[in-house]
Design a protein around this motif. Structure first.
Motif, PDB file in Angstrom:
ATOM      1  N   MET A  77     -12.276 -16.084 -16.118  1.00 23.84           N
ATOM      2  CA  MET A  77     -13.053 -15.818 -17.305  1.00 23.84           C
ATOM      3  C   MET A  77     -13.507 -14.364 -17.233  1.00 23.84           C
ATOM      4  O   MET A  77     -13.792 -13.864 -16.151  1.00 23.84           O
ATOM      5  CB  MET A  77     -14.239 -16.777 -17.323  1.00 23.84           C
ATOM      6  N   GLU A  78     -13.551 -13.703 -18.364  1.00 20.17           N
ATOM      7  CA  GLU A  78     -13.925 -12.293 -18.389  1.00 20.17           C
ATOM      8  C   GLU A  78     -15.204 -12.082 -19.190  1.00 20.17           C
ATOM      9  O   GLU A  78     -15.387 -12.670 -20.251  1.00 20.17           O
ATOM     10  CB  GLU A  78     -12.809 -11.461 -19.031  1.00 20.17           C
ATOM     11  N   TRP A  79     -16.071 -11.253 -18.640  1.00 21.56           N
ATOM     12  CA  TRP A  79     -17.263 -10.777 -19.341  1.00 21.56           C
ATOM     13  C   TRP A  79     -16.976  -9.388 -19.877  1.00 21.56           C
ATOM     14  O   TRP A  79     -16.388  -8.563 -19.177  1.00 21.56           O
ATOM     15  CB  TRP A  79     -18.445 -10.676 -18.372  1.00 21.56           C
ATOM     16  N   ARG A  80     -17.415  -9.124 -21.078  1.00 22.44           N
ATOM     17  CA  ARG A  80     -17.376  -7.771 -21.644  1.00 22.44           C
ATOM     18  C   ARG A  80     -18.806  -7.247 -21.638  1.00 22.44           C
ATOM     19  O   ARG A  80     -19.726  -7.933 -22.087  1.00 22.44           O
ATOM     20  CB  ARG A  80     -16.813  -7.807 -23.059  1.00 22.44           C
ATOM     21  N   GLU A  95     -14.693 -16.056 -24.952  1.00 22.07           N
ATOM     22  CA  GLU A  95     -15.033 -14.655 -24.728  1.00 22.07           C
ATOM     23  C   GLU A  95     -16.526 -14.568 -24.479  1.00 22.07           C
ATOM     24  O   GLU A  95     -17.326 -15.075 -25.272  1.00 22.07           O
ATOM     25  CB  GLU A  95     -14.645 -13.813 -25.943  1.00 22.07           C
ATOM     26  N   LEU A  96     -16.902 -13.942 -23.373  1.00 25.26           N
ATOM     27  CA  LEU A  96     -18.303 -13.796 -22.991  1.00 25.26           C
ATOM     28  C   LEU A  96     -18.672 -12.319 -23.042  1.00 25.26           C
ATOM     29  O   LEU A  96     -17.889 -11.467 -22.629  1.00 25.26           O
ATOM     30  CB  LEU A  96     -18.517 -14.344 -21.580  1.00 25.26           C
ATOM     31  N   HIS A 115     -15.433  -4.477 -18.245  1.00 25.69           N
ATOM     32  CA  HIS A 115     -14.786  -5.788 -18.163  1.00 25.69           C
ATOM     33  C   HIS A 115     -14.927  -6.310 -16.741  1.00 25.69           C
ATOM     34  O   HIS A 115     -14.534  -5.639 -15.795  1.00 25.69           O
ATOM     35  CB  HIS A 115     -13.303  -5.693 -18.519  1.00 25.69           C
ATOM     36  N   VAL A 116     -15.495  -7.514 -16.614  1.00 28.41           N
ATOM     37  CA  VAL A 116     -15.691  -8.117 -15.296  1.00 28.41           C
ATOM     38  C   VAL A 116     -15.065  -9.503 -15.288  1.00 28.41           C
ATOM     39  O   VAL A 116     -15.449 -10.372 -16.070  1.00 28.41           O
ATOM     40  CB  VAL A 116     -17.195  -8.227 -14.952  1.00 28.41           C
ATOM     41  N   GLU A 117     -14.090  -9.692 -14.408  1.00 23.75           N
ATOM     42  CA  GLU A 117     -13.475 -11.005 -14.218  1.00 23.75           C
ATOM     43  C   GLU A 117     -14.331 -11.802 -13.236  1.00 23.75           C
ATOM     44  O   GLU A 117     -14.732 -11.280 -12.196  1.00 23.75           O
ATOM     45  CB  GLU A 117     -12.069 -10.861 -13.637  1.00 23.75           C
ATOM     46  N   VAL A 118     -14.632 -13.058 -13.600  1.00 21.86           N
ATOM     47  CA  VAL A 118     -15.351 -13.958 -12.705  1.00 21.86           C
ATOM     48  C   VAL A 118     -14.497 -15.219 -12.520  1.00 21.86           C
ATOM     49  O   VAL A 118     -13.642 -15.521 -13.355  1.00 21.86           O
ATOM     50  CB  VAL A 118     -16.760 -14.313 -13.237  1.00 21.86           C
ATOM     51  N   PRO A 119     -14.720 -15.970 -11.432  1.00 18.81           N
ATOM     52  CA  PRO A 119     -13.867 -17.126 -11.167  1.00 18.81           C
ATOM     53  C   PRO A 119     -14.143 -18.353 -12.046  1.00 18.81           C
ATOM     54  O   PRO A 119     -13.479 -19.367 -11.891  1.00 18.81           O
ATOM     55  CB  PRO A 119     -14.121 -17.439  -9.689  1.00 18.81           C
TER      56      PRO A 119
END
Length: 94
Positions: free
Chosen positions: A1-4, A82-83, A17-21
């Motif tokens: 999941m990606e945070w913007r 989308e987060l 952009h930060v990818e989290v598990p």
């Protein structure tokens, strides 16, 4: 999941952009905790002294606030969600 991350939040984290598990079936709260774990420098920017999201920070899941339309931290994430985190937005010049 990606945070913007937008504006100064992206600057604080060093990336927009930060990818989290987190994945489909996990909760919004889990994805949020993973974001802060990956970038603890965001805590002062987004959390108040009680550990709650600051009133002026806008949190979005698919273009709406999960604390208004969904179940807040307990919102179940779905594939393709989308987060995003936004700092306060001020108006432009006249």
């Amino acid at each position: 999941m990606e945070w913007r991350l937008f504006a100064n939040l992206g600057e604080a984290a060093g990336t927009k952009h930060v990818e989290v598990p987190a994945e489909a079936g996990d909760t919004f709260g889990e994805a949020f905790e993973q974001l802060l774990s990956a970038h603890p420098e965001l805590e002062d920017e987004v959390l108040d002294e009680n550990g709650e999201i600051r009133d002026h920070i806008r949190v979005l899941r698919n273009d709406h606030n999960p604390f208004v339309k969904d179940d807040g931290y307990d919102t179940i994430l779905e594939e393709g969600d989308e987060l995003a985190l936004f700092p306060p937005v001020s108006g432009g010049s006249r």
